[in-house]
Every structure is written in structure tokens, then in C-alpha cells.
Design a protein around this motif. Structure first.
Motif, PDB file in Angstrom:
ATOM      1  N   ARG A  73     -49.913  73.545 -20.603  1.00 11.34           N
ATOM      2  CA  ARG A  73     -48.695  73.603 -21.416  1.00 11.34           C
ATOM      3  C   ARG A  73     -47.455  73.196 -20.645  1.00 11.34           C
ATOM      4  O   ARG A  73     -46.500  72.692 -21.230  1.00 11.34           O
ATOM      5  CB  ARG A  73     -48.508  75.002 -21.988  1.00 11.34           C
ATOM      6  N   THR A  74     -47.441  73.405 -19.320  1.00 15.34           N
ATOM      7  CA  THR A  74     -46.251  73.102 -18.528  1.00 15.34           C
ATOM      8  C   THR A  74     -46.190  71.653 -18.040  1.00 15.34           C
ATOM      9  O   THR A  74     -45.165  71.247 -17.503  1.00 15.34           O
ATOM     10  CB  THR A  74     -46.156  74.028 -17.302  1.00 15.34           C
ATOM     11  N   ILE A  75     -47.247  70.879 -18.233  1.00 16.58           N
ATOM     12  CA  ILE A  75     -47.241  69.483 -17.792  1.00 16.58           C
ATOM     13  C   ILE A  75     -46.291  68.687 -18.680  1.00 16.58           C
ATOM     14  O   ILE A  75     -46.421  68.679 -19.901  1.00 16.58           O
ATOM     15  CB  ILE A  75     -48.652  68.865 -17.851  1.00 16.58           C
ATOM     16  N   LYS A  76     -45.337  68.023 -18.053  1.00 18.46           N
ATOM     17  CA  LYS A  76     -44.357  67.220 -18.784  1.00 18.46           C
ATOM     18  C   LYS A  76     -44.827  65.768 -18.859  1.00 18.46           C
ATOM     19  O   LYS A  76     -45.326  65.216 -17.876  1.00 18.46           O
ATOM     20  CB  LYS A  76     -42.998  67.256 -18.076  1.00 18.46           C
ATOM     21  N   PRO A  77     -44.677  65.115 -20.009  1.00 17.86           N
ATOM     22  CA  PRO A  77     -45.057  63.707 -20.116  1.00 17.86           C
ATOM     23  C   PRO A  77     -44.140  62.827 -19.268  1.00 17.86           C
ATOM     24  O   PRO A  77     -42.976  63.144 -19.061  1.00 17.86           O
ATOM     25  CB  PRO A  77     -44.899  63.388 -21.601  1.00 17.86           C
ATOM     26  N   SER A  78     -44.695  61.741 -18.752  1.00 19.41           N
ATOM     27  CA  SER A  78     -43.894  60.781 -17.985  1.00 19.41           C
ATOM     28  C   SER A  78     -43.921  59.440 -18.713  1.00 19.41           C
ATOM     29  O   SER A  78     -44.477  59.329 -19.804  1.00 19.41           O
ATOM     30  CB  SER A  78     -44.447  60.657 -16.571  1.00 19.41           C
ATOM     31  N   ASP A  79     -43.348  58.412 -18.114  1.00 18.15           N
ATOM     32  CA  ASP A  79     -43.289  57.109 -18.777  1.00 18.15           C
ATOM     33  C   ASP A  79     -44.633  56.390 -18.759  1.00 18.15           C
ATOM     34  O   ASP A  79     -44.822  55.416 -19.472  1.00 18.15           O
ATOM     35  CB  ASP A  79     -42.200  56.228 -18.160  1.00 18.15           C
ATOM     36  N   LYS A  80     -45.591  56.859 -17.953  1.00 18.94           N
ATOM     37  CA  LYS A  80     -46.951  56.308 -17.924  1.00 18.94           C
ATOM     38  C   LYS A  80     -47.933  57.441 -18.198  1.00 18.94           C
ATOM     39  O   LYS A  80     -47.619  58.609 -17.926  1.00 18.94           O
ATOM     40  CB  LYS A  80     -47.256  55.718 -16.542  1.00 18.94           C
ATOM     41  N   PRO A  81     -49.127  57.125 -18.726  1.00 18.39           N
ATOM     42  CA  PRO A  81     -50.114  58.195 -18.924  1.00 18.39           C
ATOM     43  C   PRO A  81     -50.440  58.891 -17.604  1.00 18.39           C
ATOM     44  O   PRO A  81     -50.576  58.248 -16.568  1.00 18.39           O
ATOM     45  CB  PRO A  81     -51.340  57.450 -19.460  1.00 18.39           C
ATOM     46  N   LEU A  82     -50.533  60.202 -17.651  1.00 18.73           N
ATOM     47  CA  LEU A  82     -50.784  61.012 -16.471  1.00 18.73           C
ATOM     48  C   LEU A  82     -52.176  61.622 -16.580  1.00 18.73           C
ATOM     49  O   LEU A  82     -52.506  62.265 -17.579  1.00 18.73           O
ATOM     50  CB  LEU A  82     -49.735  62.130 -16.386  1.00 18.73           C
ATOM     51  N   LYS A  83     -53.001  61.417 -15.554  1.00 22.73           N
ATOM     52  CA  LYS A  83     -54.352  61.954 -15.531  1.00 22.73           C
ATOM     53  C   LYS A  83     -54.372  63.198 -14.647  1.00 22.73           C
ATOM     54  O   LYS A  83     -53.991  63.149 -13.486  1.00 22.73           O
ATOM     55  CB  LYS A  83     -55.314  60.906 -14.970  1.00 22.73           C
TER      56      LYS A  83
END
Length: 85
Positions: A9-19
Motif C-alpha cells: 500500500r505504501t509503494i508510490k507509482p513512478s514515471d516508469k513501471p516499478l517491479k
């Protein structure tokens, strides 16, 4: 390091997909729009593939791990009886 629901839940989206890796081939991809999808990475004859397990939170962490376990080990316990004449 295994993922927890709180960490997801705490992972923030970035401008590229995050694995983000979990364990036993499971990982989560966080897309720029904020959607989160679970995948299982596996190899057959040295060729890497992935199996989509579903979107978070529709597929819980426990469900994803259960699906991963059945995909990895479910077929190895199957024994065929063959009669030899």
C-alpha cells in the motif's frame, strides 16, 4: 525479503513501471497510473516466462502465494500409473 500488505500500500507509482520482488518468483508491478498487478516468474527448459495472477487488491497476498505454490509444486506431486504389458 517478503512483501506485506502494508508495504504494498505504501509503494508510490513512478514515471516508469516499478517491479517489486516478493519470494519464490512472485513479484508485483506498480504501473505509472497506480495500478498494481501480481506475476509469477518461472522457467521451462531455460526459457523465462511469467504468469499473471491478478490485480491488487483483488488477489490477496495469501492467494497469490497459494497460486504460486500450486503452479510451482502442484504438478510435481502428480503421479501417473502406467501399466506395462
Amino acid at each position: 525479503m517478503s512483501l506485506t500488505d502494508a508495504k504494498i500500500r505504501t509503494i508510490k507509482p513512478s514515471d516508469k513501471p516499478l517491479k517489486v520482488s516478493d519470494s519464490h518468483g512472485l513479484y508485483l508491478i506498480v504501473k505509472p497510473g497506480g495500478s498494481r498487478h501480481r506475476y509469477l516468474k518461472y522457467r521451462i527448459n531455460g526459457k523465462e516466462s511469467r504468469l499473471g495472477l491478478g490485480a491488487y487488491p483483488d488477489v490477496s497476498l495469501a492467494d497469490a502465494r497459494q497460486l504460486s505454490w500450486s503452479s510451482n509444486f502442484g504438478h510435481s506431486f502428480t503421479v501417473k500409473m502406467v501399466s506395462v504389458l
